[in-house]
Motif scaffolding. Structure first.
Motif, PDB file in Angstrom:
ATOM      1  N   LEU A 132       0.833  -1.203   0.000  1.00  0.00           N
ATOM      2  CA  LEU A 132       0.000   0.000   0.000  1.00  0.00           C
ATOM      3  C   LEU A 132       0.870   1.258   0.000  1.00  0.00           C
ATOM      4  N   ARG A 133       1.901   1.278   0.811  1.00  0.00           N
ATOM      5  CA  ARG A 133       2.803   2.436   0.853  1.00  0.00           C
ATOM      6  C   ARG A 133       3.434   2.657  -0.509  1.00  0.00           C
ATOM      7  N   SER A 134       3.806   1.568  -1.161  1.00  0.00           N
ATOM      8  CA  SER A 134       4.405   1.664  -2.501  1.00  0.00           C
ATOM      9  C   SER A 134       3.402   2.242  -3.496  1.00  0.00           C
ATOM     10  N   ARG A 135       2.141   1.789  -3.415  1.00  0.00           N
ATOM     11  CA  ARG A 135       1.110   2.330  -4.303  1.00  0.00           C
ATOM     12  C   ARG A 135       0.935   3.830  -4.076  1.00  0.00           C
ATOM     13  N   ILE A 136       0.942   4.243  -2.805  1.00  0.00           N
ATOM     14  CA  ILE A 136       0.804   5.668  -2.474  1.00  0.00           C
ATOM     15  C   ILE A 136       1.891   6.476  -3.174  1.00  0.00           C
ATOM     16  N   VAL A 137       3.124   6.035  -3.029  1.00  0.00           N
ATOM     17  CA  VAL A 137       4.252   6.772  -3.603  1.00  0.00           C
ATOM     18  C   VAL A 137       4.192   6.755  -5.130  1.00  0.00           C
ATOM     19  N   LEU A 138       3.864   5.617  -5.713  1.00  0.00           N
ATOM     20  CA  LEU A 138       3.781   5.531  -7.172  1.00  0.00           C
ATOM     21  C   LEU A 138       2.667   6.418  -7.721  1.00  0.00           C
ATOM     22  N   ASN A 147      -0.634  12.514  -9.172  1.00  0.00           N
ATOM     23  CA  ASN A 147      -1.934  12.586  -8.512  1.00  0.00           C
ATOM     24  C   ASN A 147      -1.823  13.365  -7.204  1.00  0.00           C
ATOM     25  N   SER A 148      -2.851  14.134  -6.879  1.00  0.00           N
ATOM     26  CA  SER A 148      -2.881  14.911  -5.645  1.00  0.00           C
ATOM     27  C   SER A 148      -3.105  13.996  -4.450  1.00  0.00           C
ATOM     28  N   ILE A 149      -2.871  14.540  -3.269  1.00  0.00           N
ATOM     29  CA  ILE A 149      -3.117  13.779  -2.043  1.00  0.00           C
ATOM     30  C   ILE A 149      -4.571  13.331  -1.997  1.00  0.00           C
ATOM     31  N   ALA A 150      -5.496  14.235  -2.317  1.00  0.00           N
ATOM     32  CA  ALA A 150      -6.924  13.893  -2.288  1.00  0.00           C
ATOM     33  C   ALA A 150      -7.248  12.787  -3.291  1.00  0.00           C
ATOM     34  N   GLU A 151      -6.657  12.847  -4.480  1.00  0.00           N
ATOM     35  CA  GLU A 151      -6.918  11.839  -5.512  1.00  0.00           C
ATOM     36  C   GLU A 151      -6.356  10.480  -5.091  1.00  0.00           C
ATOM     37  N   VAL A 152      -5.136  10.454  -4.583  1.00  0.00           N
ATOM     38  CA  VAL A 152      -4.537   9.189  -4.126  1.00  0.00           C
ATOM     39  C   VAL A 152      -5.375   8.611  -2.990  1.00  0.00           C
ATOM     40  N   ARG A 167      -8.559   9.058  -2.361  1.00  0.00           N
ATOM     41  CA  ARG A 167      -9.823   8.553  -2.886  1.00  0.00           C
ATOM     42  C   ARG A 167      -9.636   7.240  -3.641  1.00  0.00           C
ATOM     43  N   ARG A 168      -8.634   7.207  -4.511  1.00  0.00           N
ATOM     44  CA  ARG A 168      -8.406   6.011  -5.336  1.00  0.00           C
ATOM     45  C   ARG A 168      -8.053   4.785  -4.511  1.00  0.00           C
ATOM     46  N   LEU A 169      -7.295   4.983  -3.434  1.00  0.00           N
ATOM     47  CA  LEU A 169      -6.850   3.846  -2.624  1.00  0.00           C
ATOM     48  C   LEU A 169      -7.749   3.596  -1.410  1.00  0.00           C
ATOM     49  N   GLY A 170      -8.702   4.499  -1.175  1.00  0.00           N
ATOM     50  CA  GLY A 170      -9.626   4.312  -0.061  1.00  0.00           C
ATOM     51  C   GLY A 170      -8.975   4.478   1.297  1.00  0.00           C
ATOM     52  N   ILE A 171      -8.075   5.435   1.404  1.00  0.00           N
ATOM     53  CA  ILE A 171      -7.359   5.671   2.655  1.00  0.00           C
ATOM     54  C   ILE A 171      -7.446   7.142   3.035  1.00  0.00           C
ATOM     55  N   ALA A 172      -7.071   7.447   4.258  1.00  0.00           N
ATOM     56  CA  ALA A 172      -7.124   8.820   4.751  1.00  0.00           C
ATOM     57  C   ALA A 172      -6.028   9.674   4.101  1.00  0.00           C
ATOM     58  N   PRO A 173      -6.329  10.937   3.837  1.00  0.00           N
ATOM     59  CA  PRO A 173      -5.310  11.833   3.274  1.00  0.00           C
ATOM     60  C   PRO A 173      -4.052  11.910   4.149  1.00  0.00           C
ATOM     61  N   GLU A 174      -4.222  11.837   5.456  1.00  0.00           N
ATOM     62  CA  GLU A 174      -3.062  11.887   6.356  1.00  0.00           C
ATOM     63  C   GLU A 174      -2.126  10.701   6.120  1.00  0.00           C
ATOM     64  N   THR A 175      -2.687   9.542   5.788  1.00  0.00           N
ATOM     65  CA  THR A 175      -1.864   8.364   5.477  1.00  0.00           C
ATOM     66  C   THR A 175      -1.041   8.632   4.220  1.00  0.00           C
ATOM     67  N   ARG A 186      -0.103  11.579   3.101  1.00  0.00           N
ATOM     68  CA  ARG A 186       0.933  12.564   3.471  1.00  0.00           C
ATOM     69  C   ARG A 186       2.097  11.890   4.196  1.00  0.00           C
ATOM     70  N   THR A 187       1.773  11.004   5.144  1.00  0.00           N
ATOM     71  CA  THR A 187       2.806  10.339   5.949  1.00  0.00           C
ATOM     72  C   THR A 187       3.785   9.580   5.068  1.00  0.00           C
ATOM     73  N   TRP A 188       3.281   8.767   4.138  1.00  0.00           N
ATOM     74  CA  TRP A 188       4.173   7.914   3.349  1.00  0.00           C
ATOM     75  C   TRP A 188       4.826   8.664   2.200  1.00  0.00           C
ATOM     76  N   ARG A 189       4.176   9.703   1.678  1.00  0.00           N
ATOM     77  CA  ARG A 189       4.860  10.564   0.695  1.00  0.00           C
ATOM     78  C   ARG A 189       6.049  11.239   1.358  1.00  0.00           C
ATOM     79  N   ARG A 190       5.817  11.778   2.547  1.00  0.00           N
ATOM     80  CA  ARG A 190       6.889  12.464   3.279  1.00  0.00           C
ATOM     81  C   ARG A 190       8.007  11.464   3.614  1.00  0.00           C
TER      82      ARG A 190
END
Length: 123
Positions: A24-30, A36-41, A43-51, A53-57
């Motif tokens: 999941l973390r890998s999908r977030i980064v990819l 894709n914006s934080i909101a788009e990622v 929504r697409r992955l069905g996770i919280a925006p804070e999640t 942000r955490t893994w992008r950072r």
């Protein structure tokens, strides 16, 4: 993101034996690297925006090392991530000697069914 980093992340996503959290973390980064914006990622992955942000950072700050969990307080682990991954890969990708198959019953009985000579209480 370098081509080598992308290849590692894509490998973690594709590999059946990768821990789901790491996949999941890998999908977030990819998804983020694809623009894709934080909101788009989120929504697409069905996770919280804070999640997201955490893994992008984590990736931006530490690269691939930022994709792994931080050490937790308490007694240090005796089993390494590599040991855990080795056991998972072996379990998923190797068939034990003399195995009849993962989904087969040695007696040929499916769960919920009874052998032909079973008493009436099994029907």
């Amino acid at each position: 993101m370098t081509d080598a980093q992308r290849a590692v992340l894509e490998g973690w996503v594709r590999r059946r034996s990768t821990a789901q959290a790491l996949a999941l973390r890998s999908r977030i980064v990819l998804e983020s690297a694809d623009g894709n914006s934080i909101a788009e990622v989120s929504r697409r992955l069905g996770i919280a925006p804070e999640t997201v942000r955490t893994w992008r950072r984590g990736f931006l700050d530490r690269g691939l090392e930022g994709m792994h969990d931080e050490p937790r307080p308490g007694v240090p682990r005796k089993i390494t991530d590599a040991d855990v991954e080795r056991v998972i890969v072996k379990t998923l990708e190797e068939t034990p000697k003399n195995a009849v198959g993962r989904l087969e019953d040695p007696a040929g009985v499916r769960p919920g069914s009874a052998p032909n000579n079973a008493p009436g209480q099994y029907t």
